[in-house]
Design an enzyme around this catalytic site. Structure first.
Site, PDB file in Angstrom:
ATOM      1  N   ASP A   1     -19.430 -12.677  23.828  1.00 16.22           N
ATOM      2  CA  ASP A   1     -18.583 -12.013  22.841  1.00 16.22           C
ATOM      3  C   ASP A   1     -18.488 -10.542  23.231  1.00 16.22           C
ATOM      4  OD1 ASP A   1     -17.198 -11.168  20.637  1.00 16.22           O
ATOM      5  OD2 ASP A   1     -18.711 -11.722  19.162  1.00 16.22           O
TER       6      ASP A   1
ATOM      7  N   GLN B   1     -20.402  -8.082  12.068  1.00 12.48           N
ATOM      8  CA  GLN B   1     -18.966  -8.373  11.948  1.00 12.48           C
ATOM      9  C   GLN B   1     -18.415  -7.900  10.601  1.00 12.48           C
ATOM     10  OE1 GLN B   1     -16.752  -9.312  14.017  1.00 12.48           O
ATOM     11  NE2 GLN B   1     -17.663 -10.541  15.646  1.00 12.48           N
TER      12      GLN B   1
ATOM     13  N   CYS C   1       0.838  -1.210   0.000  1.00  9.76           N
ATOM     14  CA  CYS C   1       0.000   0.000   0.000  1.00  9.76           C
ATOM     15  C   CYS C   1       0.867   1.252   0.000  1.00  9.76           C
ATOM     16  CB  CYS C   1      -0.916  -0.002   1.222  1.00  9.76           C
ATOM     17  SG  CYS C   1      -1.907   1.501   1.376  1.00  9.76           S
TER      18      CYS C   1
ATOM     19  N   GLU D   1     -29.090  -8.139  25.533  1.00 11.78           N
ATOM     20  CA  GLU D   1     -28.364  -7.008  24.935  1.00 11.78           C
ATOM     21  C   GLU D   1     -28.933  -5.708  25.511  1.00 11.78           C
ATOM     22  OE1 GLU D   1     -26.193  -4.457  23.188  1.00 11.78           O
ATOM     23  OE2 GLU D   1     -25.750  -6.504  22.573  1.00 11.78           O
TER      24      GLU D   1
ATOM     25  N   CYS E   1     -12.098 -10.365  21.080  1.00 16.61           N
ATOM     26  CA  CYS E   1     -11.359  -9.610  20.059  1.00 16.61           C
ATOM     27  C   CYS E   1     -10.105  -8.981  20.652  1.00 16.61           C
ATOM     28  CB  CYS E   1     -12.248  -8.547  19.417  1.00 16.61           C
ATOM     29  SG  CYS E   1     -12.951  -7.388  20.587  1.00 16.61           S
TER      30      CYS E   1
ATOM     31  N   CYS F   1      -3.415  -0.127   8.995  1.00 13.02           N
ATOM     32  CA  CYS F   1      -2.703  -1.415   9.021  1.00 13.02           C
ATOM     33  C   CYS F   1      -1.391  -1.219   9.780  1.00 13.02           C
ATOM     34  CB  CYS F   1      -2.392  -1.894   7.609  1.00 13.02           C
ATOM     35  SG  CYS F   1      -3.847  -2.219   6.602  1.00 13.02           S
TER      36      CYS F   1
ATOM     37  N   CYS G   1      -1.348   6.184   7.310  1.00 15.28           N
ATOM     38  CA  CYS G   1      -2.748   6.184   7.743  1.00 15.28           C
ATOM     39  C   CYS G   1      -2.956   5.469   9.069  1.00 15.28           C
ATOM     40  CB  CYS G   1      -3.652   5.603   6.660  1.00 15.28           C
ATOM     41  SG  CYS G   1      -3.981   3.846   6.773  1.00 15.28           S
TER      42      CYS G   1
END
Length: 444
Positions: A374, A276, A69, A326, A401, A78, A75
């Site tokens: 989760d 997701q 890239c 939730e 995560c 990544c 940026c």
């Protein structure tokens, strides 16, 4: 700002993929540096912080590759493009092993066959460039300056094409980018969501006001240029905030939502729905989580942090009953609608704090066989975990995560009657330092 150059040798990587160096007895973390590499770096000291950038790699690692890239290093989206794919996989495996090995064996990470263009949700910001031309892209790291970006290697290709079309239309339709300093201008952001299984596309125009001159002609031109667009929504955000979406929405074209299929179940996705970002790896992650639970078909499962009901509906056909909990009212409404659209009748969704809900179930002596959780990146708090202990399900399937907060939570659960049986990392976000993990715990 004081600047000085110095020569360093990288002695390892932190969990964000930054190289660790030692300068005059103090550790620093440097982007774009790999273990055993020797480099010249420039240190910039301000009153409050020290910034370190690589100026020149003098001795390169065998794991180094040329980042594909052109915006890499600016940026910040990544962090690992300077690593070969194998090195990225090994880095993520090592992070999870180092954090979680005390709980048991960590399985080999499940990687992605095509580690690019996986994001089904793309968000861009509009601004003026130095020559007063309209630009669109993401904020440069550690700044509020927009990098003009035509495409991103982890974005969905079609989303990037649509954004470029919108940018090209803005001048002819006299739509100005919003300026945060002056409060003038119209278009703040564009958010695009695409259903990878259905190819349905949603375009969300985040604007500073309801007044949209030339609205009908703009919509007609955009849909003509991209007939795959199924809905266009205008989200009004007139607050002085870095939060992208405002509270008010107007559907300009189509139904105001798109649908996608995940693990054989159909989901409705609105502008504000959490869904997701990498559906290819999400199917692998969720199927692994369900497989780990070794369900027999007669269980009652609770899905904590259930969102729009993705895990609840996917697991529903394998068990007797699913209870989804939730706190977000809109998400619960979406979950109920998704259950109805899939003709699933053994799920119930509740708008409640999961911790309080579990304590209530425990007090009523209700039996829950499996809890699937989760949580967000911050992990679970002690209130939730202590409530889980009170409820005392036979099995807990923890999808995380963030392995750092997962370690903390697993430590609490294993101190309170649970044993970790299996740990499986999954690479959901190639080219970045993020890694997902799923673990099975059973009550001892």
């Amino acid at each position: 700002m004081k600047k000085q150059k110095t020569k360093v040798t990288c002695i390892g990587l932190d969990e964000n993929g930054k190289g660790i160096v030692n300068i005059k007895g103090k550790e620093y973390f440097v982007s774009n540096l790999l273990p055993n590499e020797t480099a010249i770096v420039e240190m910039k000291r301000t009153k409050y912080r020290t910034f370190i950038d690589v100026v020149k790699i003098e001795k390169a690692s065998k794991d180094r590759v040329q980042a594909p890239c052109i915006h890499y290093g600016y940026c910040g989206g990544c962090q690992l493009q300077h690593m070969s794919q194998q090195a990225q996989d090994n880095f993520k495996q090592k992070i999870v092993v180092n954090l979680l090995k005390s709980f048991g064996k960590v399985q080999r990470i499940i990687t992605m066959e095509e580690p690019y263009h996986y994001r089904n949700k793309v968000q861009t910001t509009f601004s003026f460039g130095r020559k007063k031309q309209i630009i669109s892209g993401v904020y440069q790291k550690n700044s509020h300056r927009v990098i003009d970006m035509e495409k991103c290697l982890i974005h969905d290709r079609k989303a990037d094409e649509i954004i470029q079309t919108i940018k090209g239309f803005m001048k002819s339709f006299k739509l100005l980018p919003f300026d945060e300093d002056t409060g003038r201008g119209f278009l703040r952001h564009v958010l695009i969501k695409r259903g990878f299984a259905t190819n349905q596309v949603m375009v969300v125009l985040v604007t500073s006001s309801k007044m949209f001159p030339g609205k009908n002609n703009f919509i007609k031109a955009l849909v003509k240029a991209h007939p795959e667009i199924t809905t266009i929504v205008m989200n009004i955000n007139n607050r002085k905030t870095s939060v992208v979406l405002g509270r008010e929405e107007i559907t300009l074209y189509g139904k105001g939502y798109i649908e996608d299929v995940l693990c054989g179940k159909k989901f409705q996705i609105s502008a504000k729905s959490f869904y997701q970002i990498n559906p290819v790896q999400t199917e692998i992650l969720y199927n692994k989580a369900i497989e780990m639970a070794r369900l027999k078909g007669n269980e009652t499962v609770m899905d904590a942090y259930c969102g729009i009901g993705t895990i609840s509906l996917i697991v529903s056909e394998k068990v007797k009953k699913v209870i989804g909990v939730e706190l977000n009212k809109d998400a619960v409404r979406d979950a109920i609608r998704n259950a109805k659209n899939n003709q699933i009748k053994n799920t119930r969704f509740y708008e409640a704090d999961a911790s309080d809900f579990m304590v209530k179930l425990a007090h009523e002596k209700k039996k829950i066989d499996v809890v699937m959780m989760d949580p967000p990146r911050a992990g679970s708090d002690q209130k939730f975990l202590s409530s889980l202990i009170k409820l005392s399900p036979q099995k807990v399937v923890y999808v995380s995560c963030n392995p750092v907060t997962m370690k903390r939570d697993l430590h609490y659960l294993t101190k309170n009657g649970y044993k970790v049986e299996e740990i499986q990392p999954v690479d959901m976000f190639p080219q970045t330092s993020h890694v997902e993990c799923v673990a099975l715990l059973t009550r001892e």
